[in-house]
Design an enzyme around this catalytic site. Sequence first.
Site, PDB file in Angstrom:
ATOM      1  N   ASP A  23     -24.352   6.229   2.359  1.00 42.94           N
ATOM      2  CA  ASP A  23     -23.431   5.102   2.533  1.00 42.94           C
ATOM      3  C   ASP A  23     -22.029   5.544   2.921  1.00 42.94           C
ATOM      4  O   ASP A  23     -21.385   4.920   3.767  1.00 42.94           O
ATOM      5  CB  ASP A  23     -23.359   4.279   1.242  1.00 42.94           C
ATOM      6  CG  ASP A  23     -24.416   3.183   1.203  1.00 42.94           C
ATOM      7  OD1 ASP A  23     -25.237   3.127   2.136  1.00 42.94           O
ATOM      8  OD2 ASP A  23     -24.432   2.406   0.232  1.00 42.94           O
ATOM      9  N   LEU A  24     -21.505   6.588   2.275  1.00 45.02           N
ATOM     10  CA  LEU A  24     -20.153   7.035   2.576  1.00 45.02           C
ATOM     11  C   LEU A  24     -20.021   7.448   4.030  1.00 45.02           C
ATOM     12  O   LEU A  24     -19.082   7.048   4.726  1.00 45.02           O
ATOM     13  CB  LEU A  24     -19.764   8.198   1.660  1.00 45.02           C
ATOM     14  CG  LEU A  24     -18.390   8.813   1.923  1.00 45.02           C
ATOM     15  CD1 LEU A  24     -17.279   7.792   1.706  1.00 45.02           C
ATOM     16  CD2 LEU A  24     -18.158  10.029   1.028  1.00 45.02           C
ATOM     17  N   LYS A 191      -3.464   6.289   3.375  1.00 48.56           N
ATOM     18  CA  LYS A 191      -3.046   4.921   3.649  1.00 48.56           C
ATOM     19  C   LYS A 191      -1.609   4.890   4.175  1.00 48.56           C
ATOM     20  O   LYS A 191      -0.742   5.633   3.704  1.00 48.56           O
ATOM     21  CB  LYS A 191      -3.189   4.058   2.388  1.00 48.56           C
ATOM     22  CG  LYS A 191      -4.654   3.823   2.018  1.00 48.56           C
ATOM     23  CD  LYS A 191      -4.807   2.895   0.844  1.00 48.56           C
ATOM     24  CE  LYS A 191      -6.280   2.641   0.538  1.00 48.56           C
ATOM     25  NZ  LYS A 191      -6.965   1.894   1.602  1.00 48.56           N
ATOM     26  N   HIS A 249      -6.410   8.084  -7.380  1.00 50.92           N
ATOM     27  CA  HIS A 249      -5.645   7.299  -6.409  1.00 50.92           C
ATOM     28  C   HIS A 249      -4.240   6.948  -6.909  1.00 50.92           C
ATOM     29  O   HIS A 249      -3.242   7.239  -6.244  1.00 50.92           O
ATOM     30  CB  HIS A 249      -6.389   5.999  -6.081  1.00 50.92           C
ATOM     31  CG  HIS A 249      -7.757   6.204  -5.510  1.00 50.92           C
ATOM     32  ND1 HIS A 249      -8.100   7.305  -4.751  1.00 50.92           N
ATOM     33  CD2 HIS A 249      -8.877   5.435  -5.576  1.00 50.92           C
ATOM     34  CE1 HIS A 249      -9.362   7.198  -4.383  1.00 50.92           C
ATOM     35  NE2 HIS A 249      -9.848   6.088  -4.867  1.00 50.92           N
ATOM     36  N   GLN A 376      -2.033  -2.518   0.296  1.00 43.16           N
ATOM     37  CA  GLN A 376      -3.084  -3.283   0.955  1.00 43.16           C
ATOM     38  C   GLN A 376      -3.291  -4.591   0.185  1.00 43.16           C
ATOM     39  O   GLN A 376      -2.999  -4.645  -1.014  1.00 43.16           O
ATOM     40  CB  GLN A 376      -4.400  -2.491   1.020  1.00 43.16           C
ATOM     41  CG  GLN A 376      -5.049  -2.233  -0.323  1.00 43.16           C
ATOM     42  CD  GLN A 376      -6.301  -1.391  -0.239  1.00 43.16           C
ATOM     43  OE1 GLN A 376      -6.367  -0.419   0.489  1.00 43.16           O
ATOM     44  NE2 GLN A 376      -7.314  -1.770  -1.011  1.00 43.16           N
ATOM     45  N   TYR A 382       9.156  -5.161   0.537  1.00 47.00           N
ATOM     46  CA  TYR A 382      10.260  -6.104   0.498  1.00 47.00           C
ATOM     47  C   TYR A 382      11.054  -5.905  -0.782  1.00 47.00           C
ATOM     48  O   TYR A 382      10.526  -5.506  -1.817  1.00 47.00           O
ATOM     49  CB  TYR A 382       9.771  -7.556   0.634  1.00 47.00           C
ATOM     50  CG  TYR A 382       8.712  -8.004  -0.332  1.00 47.00           C
ATOM     51  CD1 TYR A 382       9.049  -8.656  -1.519  1.00 47.00           C
ATOM     52  CD2 TYR A 382       7.361  -7.796  -0.067  1.00 47.00           C
ATOM     53  CE1 TYR A 382       8.072  -9.091  -2.406  1.00 47.00           C
ATOM     54  CE2 TYR A 382       6.375  -8.224  -0.950  1.00 47.00           C
ATOM     55  CZ  TYR A 382       6.742  -8.872  -2.117  1.00 47.00           C
ATOM     56  OH  TYR A 382       5.778  -9.297  -2.995  1.00 47.00           O
TER      57      TYR A 382
END
Length: 504
Positions: A23-24, A191, A249, A376, A382
């Site tokens: 899957d990865l 990211k 993460h 995300q 902001y």
Amino acid sequence: MTDTKAVEFVGHTVIVVFGASGDLAKKKTFPALFGLYREGYLSNKVKIIGYARSKLDDKEFKDRIVGYFKTKNKGDEDKVQEFLKLCSYISAPYDKPDGYEKLNETINEFEKENNVEQSHRLFYLALPPSVFIPVATEVKKYVHPGSKGIARIIVEKPFGHDLQSAEELLNALKPIWKEEELFRIDHYLGKEMVKNLLAFRFGNAFINASWDNRHIRCIQISFKEPFGTEGRGGYFDSIGIIRDVIQNHLLQVLTLLTMERPVSNDPEAVRDEKVRILKSISELDLNDVLVGQYGKSEDGKKPAYVDDETVKPGSKCVTFAAIGLHINTERWEGVPIILRAGKALNEGKVEIRVQYKQSTGFLNDIQRNELVIRVQPNEAMYMKLNSKVPGVSQKTTVTELDLTYKDRYENFYIPEAYESLIRDAMKGDHSNFVRDDELIQSWKIFTPLLYHLEGPDAPAPEIYPYGSRGPASLTKFLQDHDYFFESRDNYQWPVTRPDVLHKM
């Protein structure tokens, strides 16, 4: 030949993806390689080889991966076919030399046909940890180019289950692969908004000047998923949200958010500072943690975690955690930091919130400034600030300086995280990969907490409804860590109108 000069892999590079039928590889690795090719960052002279145990021919293999490729326009369909011509597949076991010998012969033939003088080989291990060492050993023995070229190997997380298992993996890999050849991937470091943190912090004097405990009241990094384990509870039951998201993460994001300025932009200088900040984190207080597990949704339509047939009865697996931690440096002493993550919540979002101290003076009803970095979805940053209400009123209201990427940047290629990191590995740039000492420090921080939560006297997680914000006690936990919930009485988003504001 060593890789210390960060030679960029271009031209007739060979990329081998182990676990190619999984899957990865199907959902992330091959789509990332295609994305790089589509945008012109991967040469049409490369050779890409999928390697796995599954009995597939080339066509079956290509049919399996192509459905996940992203195309932007009709012209990209031609690029899909061009890319697939660069790909081939080898079916062989991971624990026998025959397949590796065949792989090496295939690579040697390719390099000979193209008069390659210096071999460049990138090996991507899209594999479970149980086969990391056997595959890495066989690749080094049979497929490494030796003095005739350069090899790099990308290793996927999870890299260990706790401190002891991580040390065992590191010790097993050290005699086989040099640290400069290893690229331990954490896709959050690829990211866009995470890669922007250092430029944002150290490239803006007004941010850098206020980035300390004299101005900042608290920091919160949060990860929210709107779905549960969806039939994967048996796997997740042995992992939990802390291993799955927080220990890697979110902790990596925290290091970039709080590290000191590196002496240069050299990858090792960056990673040195990340390790220093990890070493400065206090031992976690086992009582300064909020853990939860999702139950049924309030309407009864979504199942509880323990309703998953693959989950062991009475499981205390943590699907939500909020963890308070402190950094013992002059810059951050006294600033509460919260890392929180959860599954089956009310939305899907990853964001950083840096809340500043209250302004003092003659003005009334002044709210705290707050910097929000949305990783995300829909990348944005902001700053919430106070401003006089337009017109004759002397009241203040909260507004924002807003950088929403889709509104500010047009027609830019913003790579997916895996695209960005594979390109970094091709360039030999380790900046956004996890070094061995980083890995050990991260496990040192979280292993005692994991043992506590998984031991015989583990506390029962607080049950929260599927689709909610999380445990009911979350608000108090955040307030106890000096996070201030602003009044909604003087803030409208995205547009402020007088007819509504004056009613507040």
